[in-house]
Design an enzyme around this catalytic site. Structure first.
Site, mmCIF file in Angstrom:
data_model
loop_
_atom_site.group_PDB
_atom_site.id
_atom_site.type_symbol
_atom_site.label_atom_id
_atom_site.label_comp_id
_atom_site.label_asym_id
_atom_site.label_seq_id
_atom_site.Cartn_x
_atom_site.Cartn_y
_atom_site.Cartn_z
ATOM 1 N N ASP A 30 -10.303 -17.756 14.908
ATOM 2 C CA ASP A 30 -9.980 -17.268 16.250
ATOM 3 C C ASP A 30 -11.185 -16.496 16.796
ATOM 4 O O ASP A 30 -11.810 -15.704 16.088
ATOM 5 C CB ASP A 30 -8.737 -16.372 16.204
ATOM 6 C CG ASP A 30 -8.145 -16.146 17.586
ATOM 7 O OD1 ASP A 30 -7.039 -16.654 17.839
ATOM 8 O OD2 ASP A 30 -8.793 -15.463 18.417
ATOM 9 N N ILE A 31 -11.490 -16.693 18.068
ATOM 10 C CA ILE A 31 -12.652 -16.053 18.693
ATOM 11 C C ILE A 31 -12.439 -14.544 18.856
ATOM 12 O O ILE A 31 -13.417 -13.791 18.985
ATOM 13 C CB ILE A 31 -12.934 -16.729 20.063
ATOM 14 C CG1 ILE A 31 -14.382 -16.548 20.468
ATOM 15 C CG2 ILE A 31 -11.987 -16.248 21.138
ATOM 16 C CD1 ILE A 31 -14.789 -17.436 21.647
ATOM 17 N N ASN A 86 3.095 -18.642 19.114
ATOM 18 C CA ASN A 86 3.599 -18.140 20.389
ATOM 19 C C ASN A 86 3.983 -19.323 21.264
ATOM 20 O O ASN A 86 3.199 -20.254 21.428
ATOM 21 C CB ASN A 86 2.527 -17.301 21.093
ATOM 22 C CG ASN A 86 2.162 -16.053 20.299
ATOM 23 O OD1 ASN A 86 3.039 -15.386 19.747
ATOM 24 N ND2 ASN A 86 0.878 -15.736 20.225
ATOM 25 N N GLY A 92 3.392 -14.799 25.079
ATOM 26 C CA GLY A 92 1.939 -14.631 25.150
ATOM 27 C C GLY A 92 1.157 -15.885 24.828
ATOM 28 O O GLY A 92 -0.019 -15.802 24.464
ATOM 29 N N GLN A 93 1.780 -17.070 24.970
ATOM 30 C CA GLN A 93 0.999 -18.298 24.755
ATOM 31 C C GLN A 93 0.002 -18.466 25.891
ATOM 32 O O GLN A 93 0.398 -18.549 27.062
ATOM 33 C CB GLN A 93 1.919 -19.526 24.673
ATOM 34 C CG GLN A 93 1.131 -20.809 24.383
ATOM 35 C CD GLN A 93 2.009 -22.044 24.235
ATOM 36 O OE1 GLN A 93 3.218 -22.001 24.460
ATOM 37 N NE2 GLN A 93 1.379 -23.156 23.874
ATOM 38 N N HIS A 99 -0.510 -24.194 18.381
ATOM 39 C CA HIS A 99 -1.403 -23.640 17.358
ATOM 40 C C HIS A 99 -0.638 -22.616 16.545
ATOM 41 O O HIS A 99 0.233 -21.920 17.063
ATOM 42 C CB HIS A 99 -2.643 -23.013 17.997
ATOM 43 C CG HIS A 99 -2.354 -22.083 19.138
ATOM 44 N ND1 HIS A 99 -2.071 -22.536 20.413
ATOM 45 C CD2 HIS A 99 -2.276 -20.738 19.191
ATOM 46 C CE1 HIS A 99 -1.848 -21.502 21.203
ATOM 47 N NE2 HIS A 99 -1.950 -20.387 20.483
ATOM 48 N N HIS A 101 -1.196 -19.368 14.321
ATOM 49 C CA HIS A 101 -2.099 -18.299 13.903
ATOM 50 C C HIS A 101 -1.824 -17.998 12.425
ATOM 51 O O HIS A 101 -0.660 -17.832 12.035
ATOM 52 C CB HIS A 101 -1.813 -17.012 14.683
ATOM 53 C CG HIS A 101 -2.004 -17.093 16.168
ATOM 54 N ND1 HIS A 101 -3.101 -16.553 16.810
ATOM 55 C CD2 HIS A 101 -1.222 -17.623 17.143
ATOM 56 C CE1 HIS A 101 -2.976 -16.739 18.114
ATOM 57 N NE2 HIS A 101 -1.846 -17.381 18.349
#
Ligand code: 5GP
Ligand code: ZN
Length: 113
Positions: A30-31, A86, A92-93, A99, A101
């Site tokens: 994740d960035i 999410n 909060g998608q 995806h 997490h």
């Protein structure tokens, strides 16, 4: 049609730190990590959200969860980790390509925020 952000990562059009990939699944860091280990595991196939009928593809989901289990070993998550998906605005998608997490290497509180 314009590709989504994660389809661009799958296709290598946007760089990412890929930690695993095969024909069906890609996993990358994740960035904006929320834990010392924070990777995103996604299907290669574009599916926007968990409630889309295409998200209930058993083969795809088993490939994703087999990848998560393997990564847990490779990334040193034997003490525990969390998987979060999410779905929708209120959760909060922000990226509309499903995806999962995978968060670990720190104490994770419950309930989540
Ligand atoms: P969501 O909020 O949709 O559940 O999660 C989207 C995740 O994608 C966020 O944790 C965010 O940091 C991550 N993200 C957004 N853009 C990029 C990007 O360009 N590269 C990577 N590696 N992660 C991204
Ligand atoms: Zn996509």
């Amino acid at each position: 049609m314009e590709q989504c952000l994660f389809c661009k990562i799958v296709d290598g059009k946007i760089p990412a730190e890929i930690v695993y990939r095969d024909d069906s699944v890609v996993a990358f860091k994740d960035i904006n990590p929320q834990a010392p280990v924070h990777v995103l595991v996604i299907p290669v196939k574009h599916v926007a959200k968990l409630t889309d009928p295409a998200a209930s593809d058993g083969k795809m989901l088993s490939q994703i969860f087999a990848t998560i289990a393997r990564l847990a070993g490779e990334l040193g998550l034997e003490k525990g980790f969390r998987v979060v998906a999410n779905c929708g605005d209120e959760a909060g998608q922000t990226v509309h390509h499903i995806h999962f997490h995978v968060l670990g290497k720190r104490r994770l509180n419950w309930p989540p925020g």
